[in-house]
Design a protein around this motif. Sequence first.
Motif, PDB file in Angstrom:
ATOM      1  N   GLU A   1      -9.660   5.833  -1.397  1.00  0.00           N
ATOM      2  CA  GLU A   1      -8.487   5.847  -2.264  1.00  0.00           C
ATOM      3  C   GLU A   1      -8.821   6.449  -3.629  1.00  0.00           C
ATOM      4  O   GLU A   1      -8.069   7.265  -4.177  1.00  0.00           O
ATOM      5  CB  GLU A   1      -7.942   4.425  -2.420  1.00  0.00           C
ATOM      6  CG  GLU A   1      -6.840   4.254  -3.456  1.00  0.00           C
ATOM      7  CD  GLU A   1      -5.522   4.904  -3.060  1.00  0.00           C
ATOM      8  OE1 GLU A   1      -4.605   4.926  -3.905  1.00  0.00           O
ATOM      9  OE2 GLU A   1      -5.406   5.385  -1.906  1.00  0.00           O
ATOM     10  N   LEU A  60      -3.731   7.190  -0.202  1.00  0.00           N
ATOM     11  CA  LEU A  60      -4.036   7.284   1.227  1.00  0.00           C
ATOM     12  C   LEU A  60      -2.764   7.149   2.062  1.00  0.00           C
ATOM     13  O   LEU A  60      -2.588   7.871   3.054  1.00  0.00           O
ATOM     14  CB  LEU A  60      -5.046   6.203   1.622  1.00  0.00           C
ATOM     15  CG  LEU A  60      -6.459   6.338   1.045  1.00  0.00           C
ATOM     16  CD1 LEU A  60      -7.348   5.193   1.541  1.00  0.00           C
ATOM     17  CD2 LEU A  60      -7.080   7.676   1.421  1.00  0.00           C
ATOM     18  N   THR A  74       0.817  -1.226   0.000  1.00  0.00           N
ATOM     19  CA  THR A  74       0.000   0.000   0.000  1.00  0.00           C
ATOM     20  C   THR A  74       0.844   1.267   0.000  1.00  0.00           C
ATOM     21  O   THR A  74       0.287   2.374   0.028  1.00  0.00           O
ATOM     22  CB  THR A  74      -0.924   0.023   1.233  1.00  0.00           C
ATOM     23  OG1 THR A  74      -0.123  -0.035   2.426  1.00  0.00           O
ATOM     24  CG2 THR A  74      -1.890  -1.151   1.213  1.00  0.00           C
ATOM     25  N   SER A 127       0.025   3.968  -2.522  1.00  0.00           N
ATOM     26  CA  SER A 127      -1.364   4.430  -2.591  1.00  0.00           C
ATOM     27  C   SER A 127      -1.464   5.887  -2.165  1.00  0.00           C
ATOM     28  O   SER A 127      -0.622   6.400  -1.410  1.00  0.00           O
ATOM     29  CB  SER A 127      -2.264   3.561  -1.706  1.00  0.00           C
ATOM     30  OG  SER A 127      -1.968   3.767  -0.335  1.00  0.00           O
TER      31      SER A 127
END
Length: 760
Positions: free
Chosen positions: A316, A285, A280, A283
């Motif tokens: 997201e 976020l 992640t 990403s």
Amino acid sequence: MNSRLWFKQHWPLILALCCGLGLRVALWGNLPRLGLISDEAEYLAAADWLANGRGFAWHTGYLWTRAPLYPLFLAAHIVLFGRNEAIIFASQSLLSLVNVGLVYAISRQLGASSRTAGGAALLSALSLPLAMYPQLLLSETLFICLLLAAFWLLARLHHRYRLFIGGFFLGLATLTRGLLLGFLPLVTLWLFWHTTGNLRQRAITALLPLLSAGCLIGPWAVYASRTYGGLIIIDTTGAYNLALGARTAYDGGRSDAPTRNFVLALLDPTLDDATRIALTADSCLAQNNDSHLQAALTKPVTAITQAERQQLLSAEGWCLIRAKPWAFVEKTLIELIDLFQINYSGDERLVEGFALGRLPEWYTLALFVLDDTLYITMLPLAMLGWAVVKRENGTLPGLIGLWLLYNLAAAPLLFAINRFRIPLLPFLFILATTTLAAAPQWRTWLTNRRGLLYAVFAVLAWLIAATPYAYLEPRADGAPSQWASYFGPYPSALAATQIAWQRRPQYHAFERLAEAVANDDLAAWSQALADPDLPPYARAIGEPLLAARNGQPTIGLELLAQQQPLYLWQAAVIRGELLRHMGDLTAARQILGQTLVDDWNPTGWAWRWLHPPPLPNHRIDLADDNDLGYIDGFYLGEFDPILGATVRWAGETAHLRFPAAASGRERQLCLRAAANWPVDLSLPTIKVWLHDTMLGTFRPHRRLQEFCLPLPAQPAGTDYVITITGPGFIPDALDLVRRQGPQVGQLRILSFQLDWAEVR
């Protein structure tokens, strides 16, 4: 009305149904499928779990959740008839013929004559996508049936019982494809706007379909929210697709990996904390230190619900859009254009390998005429249909227009593929035949602004879809075009069709070689290699293997070492086979055990092309990097900690080959097998066959055991080719998620585990 008068009035419908039935019968069992495509594996797995009494639990471990009706439709067939796809395809084919009748009925409600309505029905009957989708495990056929029925019922506002039943069908359609959920409020507003009477009467008329649909959607929303741990009205595909579309815009190109990795970090229990954080890290976020994502990554994956994943995916997606809003707008406009254009190589068209000549001539022609050409012709006519359709025919014309516009607005926001056009085709055919029926008055269309406006729209739509200006694209000689088109250079529909047609003789030559190899007919093998139509890749396979069969594996290695047009895994498998014929099993294992071979798990390809030498003691050790060519129908080997051994799962039909194992007297086939099935399912009974003779059965347990069956005497030096059949189960969703690379989307149906097999 007596039957003779009815037939006289509605004979165009009968003709359309007969033509549609004829086309579907012609397609039956003849589609050039290579395996499951698109969402088929997911739908089949979810339905199988439903049929086994597990509810919708399969989707708790998948990337998203689905609307329930189509899995229920499939599950009902599985409960009644077993996992028999032919029965499902037959049911869907009948539904597709019902759709032909509904197109006729809707066209009549728009004021069309029986001949004009029959023309619309005939186009729906002969449209190749509408005829072949019933033979795919996809929801389009059921969804179109429910949607057309709803539109037909909603056409008459003064019959409130029709409005209520129409809303019921809208609810069913929404429970088939969640995309329809946003359309329901628009239907309510449209009905309210076009209903006559006082405010109370208009409100009742407009809300009646919504109330009826809500009676179906509401209970499912409650069930889904409880099952998936938070508010979910229909499914969570919208959140995933939003994140995927936003990521595509943010990166400036589509890649499924970032969005998939984001979900896997919240889904896969085998990942450690460091790996989850790494997946992640890129990403939006994570880069903004989102507290909700950080909190989710500190929790065990098993404690994260599908509803939480939906919320994080939505967050997201919006984070990415806020970061690059104009990139998302640009991406949406490009997707809108893609929605109109032809993608010749789309999965649902079943054209994989067309450049090798794999497609039958009839299918290549049908695809070009009954799909691409029909679509390109009908699209501008459908646009013109709005200039001539009679607006006094109730709310139906407006509802059709609203549905078309809704799709044009919604689909590009996520991503657009040819499959998204399928539910629009029946309405395009209705409008197109309306235009054709009004053709004698075409001059009057150009005398008013409204007619001119729709004519401009029609030309614009045709230019976007056909893209005839693709020839003007600046590009290097021989380079493919970057623009999808109908007329233009490759990859246009016309150019791809020509390639598929021209390469067919090469594929026939390839098949003749494959048949000779399968029959181990060395004379026919040599003759096939001398065929001038044989493509280079086939010659690169056949020549080294023939050298091995002639006892010259060293020459085979020399032939293989030449610059041959093969995939790396194919070259590795052939090299391993040649080394086995040289007696160097250690070197063969090193070659055949490479990851590039395992990624493909080419048991079927090796079974078809290889004639491996006899094994020591006529024993096949599964997953020992030397079993290719001796087995077929087995999945990639894996270590089972419960069994304490590396084994291969067999599918519902598997094969074993023991070269030169017959001795002229009776022998024994012994297998060390197990069946680590889920505890809620009964263990399978496995049948073992030699040709058409059943040798016996055995019932594996949850631990490895040895089972022996008698083998009849066969002439000395001949092969024993064993077929093993048995029922299988479908594992959890993560098993499908983990199928990546060449195996992506291919569902595993597991029967039993095999450690080794030998002839004694």
